[in-house]
Every structure is written in C-alpha cells, then in structure tokens.
Design a protein around this motif. Sequence first.
Motif, PDB file in Angstrom:
ATOM      1  N   PRO A   1      -4.019  -5.088  -1.097  1.00  0.00           N
ATOM      2  CA  PRO A   1      -4.400  -6.085   0.103  1.00  0.00           C
ATOM      3  C   PRO A   1      -3.159  -6.063   1.080  1.00  0.00           C
ATOM      4  O   PRO A   1      -3.418  -6.115   2.238  1.00  0.00           O
ATOM      5  CB  PRO A   1      -4.032  -7.296  -0.667  1.00  0.00           C
ATOM      6  N   ILE A   2      -1.867  -5.402   0.716  1.00  0.00           N
ATOM      7  CA  ILE A   2      -1.185  -5.245   2.065  1.00  0.00           C
ATOM      8  C   ILE A   2      -1.519  -4.073   2.842  1.00  0.00           C
ATOM      9  O   ILE A   2      -1.288  -4.338   4.108  1.00  0.00           O
ATOM     10  CB  ILE A   2       0.346  -4.681   1.069  1.00  0.00           C
ATOM     11  N   ILE A   3      -2.075  -2.977   2.244  1.00  0.00           N
ATOM     12  CA  ILE A   3      -2.626  -1.862   2.957  1.00  0.00           C
ATOM     13  C   ILE A   3      -3.553  -2.385   4.029  1.00  0.00           C
ATOM     14  O   ILE A   3      -3.810  -2.133   5.376  1.00  0.00           O
ATOM     15  CB  ILE A   3      -3.006  -0.749   2.217  1.00  0.00           C
ATOM     16  N   ARG A   4      -4.696  -3.161   3.538  1.00  0.00           N
ATOM     17  CA  ARG A   4      -5.698  -3.722   4.226  1.00  0.00           C
ATOM     18  C   ARG A   4      -5.329  -4.709   5.180  1.00  0.00           C
ATOM     19  O   ARG A   4      -5.921  -4.693   6.338  1.00  0.00           O
ATOM     20  CB  ARG A   4      -6.687  -4.522   3.137  1.00  0.00           C
ATOM     21  N   LYS A   5      -4.302  -5.584   4.878  1.00  0.00           N
ATOM     22  CA  LYS A   5      -3.801  -6.306   6.018  1.00  0.00           C
ATOM     23  C   LYS A   5      -3.029  -5.733   7.201  1.00  0.00           C
ATOM     24  O   LYS A   5      -3.151  -6.278   8.273  1.00  0.00           O
ATOM     25  CB  LYS A   5      -2.415  -7.394   5.325  1.00  0.00           C
ATOM     26  N   ASN A   6      -2.807  -4.739   7.128  1.00  0.00           N
ATOM     27  CA  ASN A   6      -2.134  -3.734   8.110  1.00  0.00           C
ATOM     28  C   ASN A   6      -3.232  -2.560   8.755  1.00  0.00           C
ATOM     29  O   ASN A   6      -2.693  -1.782   9.174  1.00  0.00           O
ATOM     30  CB  ASN A   6      -0.816  -3.006   7.645  1.00  0.00           C
TER      31      ASN A   6
ATOM     32  N   ALA B   1      -3.382   6.540   1.973  1.00  0.00           N
ATOM     33  CA  ALA B   1      -3.952   5.628   2.942  1.00  0.00           C
ATOM     34  C   ALA B   1      -3.973   6.034   4.277  1.00  0.00           C
ATOM     35  O   ALA B   1      -2.777   6.631   4.525  1.00  0.00           O
ATOM     36  CB  ALA B   1      -3.358   4.037   2.702  1.00  0.00           C
ATOM     37  N   ILE B   2      -4.852   5.988   5.205  1.00  0.00           N
ATOM     38  CA  ILE B   2      -4.550   6.170   6.491  1.00  0.00           C
ATOM     39  C   ILE B   2      -4.697   4.892   7.500  1.00  0.00           C
ATOM     40  O   ILE B   2      -5.258   3.875   7.204  1.00  0.00           O
ATOM     41  CB  ILE B   2      -5.779   7.096   6.916  1.00  0.00           C
TER      42      ILE B   2
ATOM     43  N   CYS C   1       3.722  -1.267   6.795  1.00  0.00           N
ATOM     44  CA  CYS C   1       3.137  -1.580   5.614  1.00  0.00           C
ATOM     45  C   CYS C   1       3.960  -1.073   4.543  1.00  0.00           C
ATOM     46  O   CYS C   1       3.925  -1.585   3.216  1.00  0.00           O
ATOM     47  CB  CYS C   1       1.835  -0.662   5.592  1.00  0.00           C
ATOM     48  N   SER C   2       4.755   0.164   4.692  1.00  0.00           N
ATOM     49  CA  SER C   2       5.478   0.785   3.684  1.00  0.00           C
ATOM     50  C   SER C   2       6.721   0.059   3.327  1.00  0.00           C
ATOM     51  O   SER C   2       6.935  -0.311   2.049  1.00  0.00           O
ATOM     52  CB  SER C   2       6.159   2.218   4.270  1.00  0.00           C
TER      53      SER C   2
END
Length: 631
Positions: free
Chosen positions: A481-486, A500-501, A512-513
Amino acid sequence: MKKLFTILSLMILTSFSIFSQESTFAVKDWHRLENKTVALDCDWDFYYGRFVPYGSKVRPDLKVKIPHHWNDYKIDELNNLKEGKGAGTFRLKITNLRPNTKYSFLTYKAALSAFEVYADENLIFKSGEINEDFRKTKMQQYMNLAEFSSDAKGCVTLTFFVSNYEYRKGGLQRTIKIQESKSYKEKFFRNLIVYDLVGGTLITIIIYSFILFGLEKQKTHLYLALFVLSIFLRIFTESYPVIKYFFPLIPYHIMLRLEYIALFFAPGVFTLYVNSLNKNIFKNVNALLLASPAFVFLLLDIALPLITLNRLVPIMQIWCFISITINLIFIIINACKEKNMITYTTLFTIIIIGFGTFTNIMYTRGVDLFNGHEFLPESFALYGMCQTILLAWIQNKNREKVTELNNYLEEVNKAYYRFVPKEFLKFLSKKDITELNAGELHSAKMAILSADIRNFTTISEQLTETKVFEMLNSYLKKIAPIIRKNNGIIEKYLGDGIIAIFPESAESALVCSIEMQEQMIQLRKEFVEKELPKIKIGIGVHYGNVTIGTGGNRERISEVSISKDIDITVKAEASTKTYQRPIIVTKPVLIAALKEAKLQNRSLNFSGSRVKTNDNSELFYIYNDITGKAL
C-alpha cells in the motif's frame, strides 16, 4: 269422405297461408335503435335459384333462420347447396321502426360470396357480381355500412340477392344488426379509431421484434413477430377488417388467404415461441416437428386455388385446436414441475388465446354463443398485456443477471489486476486487460525501487512453510500500500523481493523508500508479538530507462521489463548489505528529484552521506530526516 276432404283442404290452406305470409320482424321498441343495434335473428323468406324482386307474389321455397348457411337447407335435389354453390333470394319485412328514419347495418361478409341488398325496390348496397348462374359469380366484399330508410308507417322490406360458387358455404353468414344511421356511423368510426390504435400497437410490436431479431439473432423475437403478425391478419381481415376499409380494392381471394394464416400458422409459430422461451416444455418432443403442419398449410395457402383451399379450412380449424391442446398439455405438465413466471404466464396466455380462437371459429360458422360476439381481439389484447408483463419480468431477470455478471467481472478484473496492475495497462495505453497482446511495449525514463529482506534464506530455514508464508504476507500487506500511495507500480515480486517503478516522480520513490523503512519499525514490533523473526529490508533506488511490455504467445502472456537500470537498482539494493545501510540511492535519481522540486519552486529535503563502490560509481546513503533517527 267429406270429413277427410275437409281435413285435407284445411291442411292445404294452412300450408298455403303459412308460405303466403311474408316473414316479418316487428321491432319491440324503436327507441332502442337510437343507440343500440337490434339483431334480425328470425325467419326469413328464401327463394332458391332465382332472384325474386320486391313486390312479387311468388311463394318462398323455405322459411329459414338467419344466420345459417344454406348448405343445410332441407330442399330436395339441391346438391349444389350442400357444397355451398348456388343462388337465391332472402327477404324480410321489418315493422315498428321510427317512420321516415335512416338505418344502417354492417355489410362485410353479411353474405357469401357476392350479394346485392334492396330496401323495398331501391338498391342500397352491392358486393361483387351476382348471377343466377352461380358459376359466373365474381367474389368481392367491402367493409362499409349499408343505409336504408323506413317509410311513413315505419316499415321496410330488405331483400338480399346472393350467389356463390367458390366458397364452401353460401347464404347469409352473419346476423344482420340494424341501428339508426347517425349513431351507428359514430360507433363505426369510433371502432375504426380503436382498431387503428390496436393495429398500430401490433405493427410496432412486429417491427420491434423483427429489429431485435436482426440485431440479436435470437429466434424468440422472430417467432413472436410472426405470431403477432398472423393474429394481426386474422383480426384485421376477418374480425374487424380495417384493411379492407382503407384498401377496398384488395381482391377478396387475397383477403381470404390472409385470413386463413392465423388458423394454421399462428399455432405453429406459437409452439416455437413457447419452446424458445422455455426449452424444458418440449424437451422430450421436437417442437419443430409439432409446428411443421403450419409450414405445410402455408405452402398450400399460397399454391392452391381458392375453391380447393377454403375447403381445407375445417382441417385447419381442427389442426388449430389440436395444436393449442398439445401446447396446453405440455405446458400444464411443465407447470407441475417448474413453478416459475414463464410457465404460468404461458399457460394463462394459451388458455385465453384458445378461448378467443374458439369463439372466433364458432362466430364464422354462424354459431351464436355470446350474443353474436367473438373474443379474439379481446383475448389477444389480454395476451399482449401478459406478454408485456412477461417480457418485463424476463428483462428484469436479465438485468439482474447482467448486474451479477458485472459484479463477477469486476471481481475477476480485480483478481487480474493483482497480476497485471491497472497502472501497467495505462502505461501501455490500454483500457483493460482484454486489449493486451504479446509484443506490446513502451519505454520511458522513471524511478526504480528494489527492496529485499535481508538474510531471508537463513531466516526461512528456521521456520515452517506456514510461518514463512505468514511472515511474507504480513510484510507485503504493509509495504504494497505504501508503494501504491506514492504512485508506484509493483512491477514484480521476486520471492522476498519487490521491484517497483515510479513513472510520475523520482521524489516519490525516495519518499516511498523512507516510509517503507518507517513501516518496518512498526512491523518488527508486531512480529515480536507473533513470535516471528524481526526482519530488516534493504532498499535501492535509481533513475533511468525502463522498457515495459508483454511477452509470450496467444495462450500465455506475461509482463516483461527490460532495462540495465533495473540491474543497477538491484545492485544498489544489494549494496545495503555491504555498507550496512537501510537505503542506498544513486546520483541520477537525486538529480531527477531535484529537477522536479525546482519545477515546483521548492527545495529538495534530502539527508545522506556519499559512498563509492569498487567501480567508482557513486551511491548515496539516506536516512529518515523526519524523525532524525537512523534506520
């Protein structure tokens, strides 16, 4: 001898007086004729084989009840009449009418098949060409009113000259019903308007059903259109022949052929229509075989001469009743097994159609069951209402199925998007997954993030398989979810690793990192409570060219990413072990993030230290400057 002679004389005189007395119908109350019709259902004088003019003192051959076909008249040596062929005169005197008043009656099929009507000595209506040599009869019928006037005493004598050759029955077919002309004309045109509206509705249904058949290729619509068309022809060529009123020059033999269609064709297409609605009704019987006589009769209707064809009408009527009965039996059997709307509605409609057809056939045969009324138009109107309700019910069921299917497809799409993210489709300019083909690709510069659990192999060897899956799923549920949020796209899962891209922003990859590592602090606390290892992850972030596309074949397609910059990102992530840092980013991603910040008129908030690898490519270590606490 004198007594015997006296008795015989009285009998002869009585017999002569009976036949010499003119048949008369006395209207009980002429006021009733102002707004209602009165049926001349009484004995009429009948003269066989000749046209006897008004005023003639010739004694009639018979006193006959009207309506009644002359085929059954009890006259010796009249074989022609038994076949409907012949010529004759019908006469009736009407009394007790309103003096000097105009009256009317409906003419269509009053007599078969050609006739002339006289009021006293005046010709008031002509239909076809009559001839005492009946073989020269020319058939024709008109949908109109015949008008006559009563004399000063309220009397008038109606005389019908009738001849017939081709039709199987002859004589006066229907009860003559008279009414004052003014009110009868008003009623006549009101009925025309009503039937025009009904006809327009039926034509709309027919056209609409044909259009649906053309668009959807469903035979249900075709059978419904043909069934409604056949009933339409029956109503408007026989029951209330509006067609003949608007198109009076249509030959009568064509009208008869159109009229017969409903007798044989409607039951056949109705069988096919019912079968298409519910396949279980005729599942043990071939519905097309049951309907096949309809198509045979249709060919005969087109090919046979009228003098032969109309003598098949009783067989058509029998077939009509047999077909309705067979349908009814099968539908009742099915209704006992399947209690649903289609079965019950079909059962009800076939009962009302059967009733309407029965009254129509009896009416045409001169059988007066319901005061001379036949219920085919009413039964079909009720049928139309039932079909409207049924189609609305079916449409509602279809809508529910479509909604259910849409919900299912939505869930399926969600499941597909777990494997192929929506963002990936958008990246390839595709609306949905169905548009994907092998060989699709797109290249762009973007940020790349690689994350991996440190020492995962060593940790997993100490756990059961169930615990390993529990640990991985708990980790991924927090991180994804953190990746999608960003605005990142998870390009692929690599066991315990993630690629992830971030097509839109390099800074988002950096943020995100940091958020991922912050989340790991909380996750480790939860793992302690679950007696799971306190795992750590290393993250590498880079910026460069990425080509994303699809590979495989028609049967199996998968997402493929090709880029040396992905390898650099993985290398940066692997360096976190060497330099004991949670996050390592490259110079290109920092430069890209800085440019983004300048475009938005702000500075890039970044904290970190520079490190160098053995190949002198610069890497940067960053830490969370929000908490100020190293990770």
